[in-house]
Design an enzyme around this catalytic site. Sequence first.
Site, PDB file in Angstrom:
ATOM      1  CG  HIS A 104       6.593  31.515  35.727  1.00  0.00           C
ATOM      2  ND1 HIS A 104       7.198  31.746  34.516  1.00  0.00           N
ATOM      3  CD2 HIS A 104       6.590  32.713  36.370  1.00  0.00           C
ATOM      4  CE1 HIS A 104       7.536  33.014  34.410  1.00  0.00           C
ATOM      5  NE2 HIS A 104       7.179  33.633  35.535  1.00  0.00           N
TER       6      HIS A 104
ATOM      7  CB  CYS B 291       7.845  35.496  38.473  1.00  0.00           C
ATOM      8  SG  CYS B 291       6.125  36.019  38.285  1.00  0.00           S
TER       9      CYS B 291
END
Length: 417
Positions: free
Chosen positions: A345, A363
């Site tokens: 992201h 992430c």
Amino acid sequence: MRGRPRGGLRRAPVIVIGAAATLAVVVSGCSSSTKNAADSRHHSSHSKGSGQAAGSPSPTASPTPNTPQLRLSPANGSTTVNPGGVATVSVTNGSLHGVTLLSSSGAHIKLAESADGSTVTTAQELGYGRTYTWSGSAVGSEGSNVRVAGSFRTINPAQIMPAHVNIGDGEQVGIAAPIIIRFDGHVHNRAAVEKALTVRTSPATVGSWGWLPDDADGSRVHWRPERYWTPGTKVSLTANLLGVDYGSGIYGEDNITSSFAIGRSQITKADINSHRLVVYRDNKLLFNFPASYGLESDPNRNTHNGVHITMEKYPIKYMSNPAYGYVNIPERWAVRISNNGEFIHDNDTTDGVQGSANVTHGCVNLDATNAKAYYDSVLYGDPVIVTGSPIPLSASDGDVYDWTVPWLQWKAMSALN
């Protein structure tokens, strides 16, 4: 990344199950039903199920020369008939006329007649805990007439369990996409269930069902190919679960079919040590983005090693990790790659170190432009291969860790092996 949320998988759209099999008389004890399948529901095509006609079909008229001789299956008066199949009326020395099958719910069951008029067969699913009554006539070659009459009753299980599949009709998915069937409870007779499941592919594809450990929601079984799917493969799933005995008085609620296709090949290589995210489309370089991965010095923040798949995506995803001091932080262009909170992201707070250092909570961080391009490119089931991490992706990371299991071990997870 701002955080690694620890929530459960939000399932992709699911379909609930539908098809037909051969009616069978069962011998297990039954009690009151919690839910009945609708008599009026039917499908344009049906697949052979696992049941077999039980008992001898009963003639309804005395066999005399040159008069129609009727046979009913299941036999007239049967009271423990499995609804997961077909009922028939057939005649010799004559043809059938005006045959109907009426449910105790008041529904007229859809029927199919053979070209020569000698056989009538149910052409839709039956329901649990219903009485079905035949009517009509058979006319002989010399004009003699015999009335069609008889009835049977379907089983009434103690519990009926729904199931759901993760890929719907007409969808296009990535080359590592597993087929996932989830049950709203625990399946005890896994072999019986697996015998009712069929996957057909064109071109032919070697694959196997594997039962993952039950979780709080119930049982789940996945089908994955031995190797990544060939792009363009056509896939059809048939799950004839209506009437399947799951054990402990529980039966399958309904059948399911799904037809879908495998899309283009897209493989993402996420190398933690190079701080790059490299994407190949049909074996050609598509993207080569600078990225930041999980902070290596904190095992709780490492991005996990192994083959992930893209599971779902959100234009904005609110992420929380109270242990690290943040709740409901909005992150844009978030693509989930595991159920332990790992996403690819946008995160503008790490723009300055993307390509040179790993600082996230697990992430893969990209800048806004690259994150949007990646978001737009992915399908469910695209593989994301993470390398360079000391912590492997495993069963503890949630639903989809299929590609971390060696093929022979995966095959051994089938209830039929």
